[in-house]
Enzyme design. Structure first.
Site, PDB file in Angstrom:
ATOM      1  N   HIS A  17       9.470  -2.049   6.259  1.00 32.00           N
ATOM      2  CA  HIS A  17       9.575  -0.634   5.876  1.00 32.00           C
ATOM      3  C   HIS A  17      10.850  -0.015   6.463  1.00 32.00           C
ATOM      4  O   HIS A  17      11.574   0.710   5.792  1.00 32.00           O
ATOM      5  CB  HIS A  17       8.398   0.173   6.427  1.00 32.00           C
ATOM      6  CG  HIS A  17       7.061  -0.149   5.824  1.00 32.00           C
ATOM      7  ND1 HIS A  17       5.946  -0.406   6.589  1.00 32.00           N
ATOM      8  CD2 HIS A  17       6.646  -0.231   4.530  1.00 32.00           C
ATOM      9  CE1 HIS A  17       4.908  -0.623   5.798  1.00 32.00           C
ATOM     10  NE2 HIS A  17       5.306  -0.541   4.544  1.00 32.00           N
ATOM     11  N   LYS A  41      -8.077   4.128   0.463  1.00 30.48           N
ATOM     12  CA  LYS A  41      -7.993   2.936   1.306  1.00 30.48           C
ATOM     13  C   LYS A  41      -8.599   3.225   2.672  1.00 30.48           C
ATOM     14  O   LYS A  41      -8.451   4.306   3.206  1.00 30.48           O
ATOM     15  CB  LYS A  41      -6.520   2.564   1.514  1.00 30.48           C
ATOM     16  CG  LYS A  41      -5.872   1.906   0.327  1.00 30.48           C
ATOM     17  CD  LYS A  41      -4.550   1.299   0.796  1.00 30.48           C
ATOM     18  CE  LYS A  41      -3.511   1.297  -0.294  1.00 30.48           C
ATOM     19  NZ  LYS A  41      -2.182   0.955   0.210  1.00 30.48           N
ATOM     20  N   ARG A  90       9.294  -6.576  -3.060  1.00 32.96           N
ATOM     21  CA  ARG A  90       9.294  -7.894  -2.412  1.00 32.96           C
ATOM     22  C   ARG A  90       9.252  -8.971  -3.487  1.00 32.96           C
ATOM     23  O   ARG A  90      10.240  -9.281  -4.106  1.00 32.96           O
ATOM     24  CB  ARG A  90       8.105  -8.019  -1.448  1.00 32.96           C
ATOM     25  CG  ARG A  90       8.307  -7.312  -0.137  1.00 32.96           C
ATOM     26  CD  ARG A  90       7.011  -7.001   0.541  1.00 32.96           C
ATOM     27  NE  ARG A  90       6.238  -6.059  -0.252  1.00 32.96           N
ATOM     28  CZ  ARG A  90       5.140  -5.452   0.150  1.00 32.96           C
ATOM     29  NH1 ARG A  90       4.649  -5.710   1.329  1.00 32.96           N
ATOM     30  NH2 ARG A  90       4.521  -4.592  -0.622  1.00 32.96           N
ATOM     31  N   SER A 128       1.932  -4.720   5.710  1.00 32.11           N
ATOM     32  CA  SER A 128       1.046  -4.198   6.766  1.00 32.11           C
ATOM     33  C   SER A 128      -0.237  -5.015   6.801  1.00 32.11           C
ATOM     34  O   SER A 128      -0.782  -5.304   7.872  1.00 32.11           O
ATOM     35  CB  SER A 128       0.725  -2.725   6.513  1.00 32.11           C
ATOM     36  OG  SER A 128       1.907  -1.968   6.538  1.00 32.11           O
TER      37      SER A 128
HETATM   38  P1  ADP Z   1       1.457   1.239  -0.425  1.00 32.50           P
HETATM   39  O1  ADP Z   1       0.384   1.621   0.524  1.00 32.50           O
HETATM   40  O2  ADP Z   1       1.772   2.250  -1.487  1.00 32.50           O
HETATM   41  O3  ADP Z   1       1.348  -0.164  -0.953  1.00 32.50           O
HETATM   42  P2  ADP Z   1       3.101   0.602   1.812  1.00 32.50           P
HETATM   43  O4  ADP Z   1       2.912   1.608   2.884  1.00 32.50           O
HETATM   44  O5  ADP Z   1       2.481  -0.726   1.990  1.00 32.50           O
HETATM   45  O6  ADP Z   1       2.761   1.245   0.402  1.00 32.50           O
HETATM   46  O7  ADP Z   1       4.642   0.398   1.581  1.00 32.50           O
HETATM   47  C1  ADP Z   1       5.477   1.462   1.205  1.00 32.50           C
HETATM   48  C2  ADP Z   1       6.671   0.928   0.463  1.00 32.50           C
HETATM   49  O8  ADP Z   1       7.368  -0.027   1.258  1.00 32.50           O
HETATM   50  C3  ADP Z   1       6.341   0.202  -0.841  1.00 32.50           C
HETATM   51  O9  ADP Z   1       7.346   0.522  -1.782  1.00 32.50           O
HETATM   52  C4  ADP Z   1       6.407  -1.242  -0.470  1.00 32.50           C
HETATM   53  O10 ADP Z   1       6.745  -2.056  -1.579  1.00 32.50           O
HETATM   54  C5  ADP Z   1       7.527  -1.218   0.536  1.00 32.50           C
HETATM   55  N1  ADP Z   1       7.472  -2.355   1.463  1.00 32.50           N
HETATM   56  C6  ADP Z   1       6.462  -2.731   2.261  1.00 32.50           C
HETATM   57  N2  ADP Z   1       6.778  -3.835   2.977  1.00 32.50           N
HETATM   58  C7  ADP Z   1       8.034  -4.175   2.595  1.00 32.50           C
HETATM   59  C8  ADP Z   1       8.928  -5.242   2.946  1.00 32.50           C
HETATM   60  N3  ADP Z   1       8.570  -6.181   3.805  1.00 32.50           N
HETATM   61  N4  ADP Z   1      10.142  -5.267   2.359  1.00 32.50           N
HETATM   62  C9  ADP Z   1      10.478  -4.308   1.459  1.00 32.50           C
HETATM   63  N5  ADP Z   1       9.686  -3.298   1.070  1.00 32.50           N
HETATM   64  C10 ADP Z   1       8.477  -3.226   1.631  1.00 32.50           C
END
Ligand code: ADP
Length: 162
Positions: A17, A41, A90, A128
């Site tokens: 992130h 969630k 990703r 996460s």
């Molecule tokens: P959500 O709960 O909407 O899935 P997240 O909090 O998991 O969102 O992630 C927020 C954003 O960060 C999303 O656009 C997700 O694709 C991106 N993201 C999460 N992990 C990575 C990573 N390792 N590399 C690039 N982008 C990431």
């Protein structure tokens, strides 16, 4: 003044992130991290904790702000008069959902663009969810999340941080 919103659950924030956020902060005058309060969630960390971690890790990036939001993302984007939404991509598996979401958001507000930044290769496998799985089994997550998050995760699962 070009403003972008980087939305997500951030339960908890990972170095993946953070990488997207740092790169986005170079493209816009201001980036607002929008942490979803999210009722759907089951989150491991409460909104106050998720926000506290994020604030701690972005404190040295001057044009990044952290806020929480409830309800429809596009309403938050309109309220902030933002020009763009940042999302990280990703694997191919992210694409279908993100594509659908981006088109729906475009339908809701045609003047706001969704900008996708490709993950850096070292974080391509990171989410996460996988971090929480590994910590729950006492695996080593050093270098994958900020230190404040690593400490909090180990405490949450009753593993002492060495
Ligand atoms: P959500 O709960 O909407 O899935 P997240 O909090 O998991 O969102 O992630 C927020 C954003 O960060 C999303 O656009 C997700 O694709 C991106 N993201 C999460 N992990 C990575 C990573 N390792 N590399 C690039 N982008 C990431």
């Amino acid at each position: 003044m070009r403003v972008a919103i980087y939305p997500g659950t951030f339960d908890p924030v990972t170095n993946g992130h953070l990488d997207i956020l740092k790169r986005a902060s170079l493209l816009f005058n201001k980036v607002i991290v929008a942490i979803a309060i999210d009722n759907e969630k089951e989150s491991l960390f409460k909104i106050e904790e998720r926000k506290k971690f994020m604030e701690a890790v972005v404190k040295d990036i001057p044009n990044v702000e952290v806020e929480s939001f409830d309800g429809l993302l596009m309403h938050f984007v309109q309220k902030k008069k933002a020009h763009a939404i940042i999302r990280g991509l990703r694997a191919v598996s992210d694409f279908e959902y993100e594509f659908q979401l981006a088109l729906m958001n475009k339908k809701l507000e045609k003047n706001v663009e969704t900008i996708f930044l490709m993950t850096s290769s070292e974080y391509a496998f990171l989410s996460s969810t996988i971090i929480k799985q590994v910590v729950s089994l006492n695996g080593n997550i050093n270098g994958l999340v900020p230190e404040i998050v690593e400490i909090a995760l180990k405490k949450k699962f009753n593993w002492e941080k060495a």
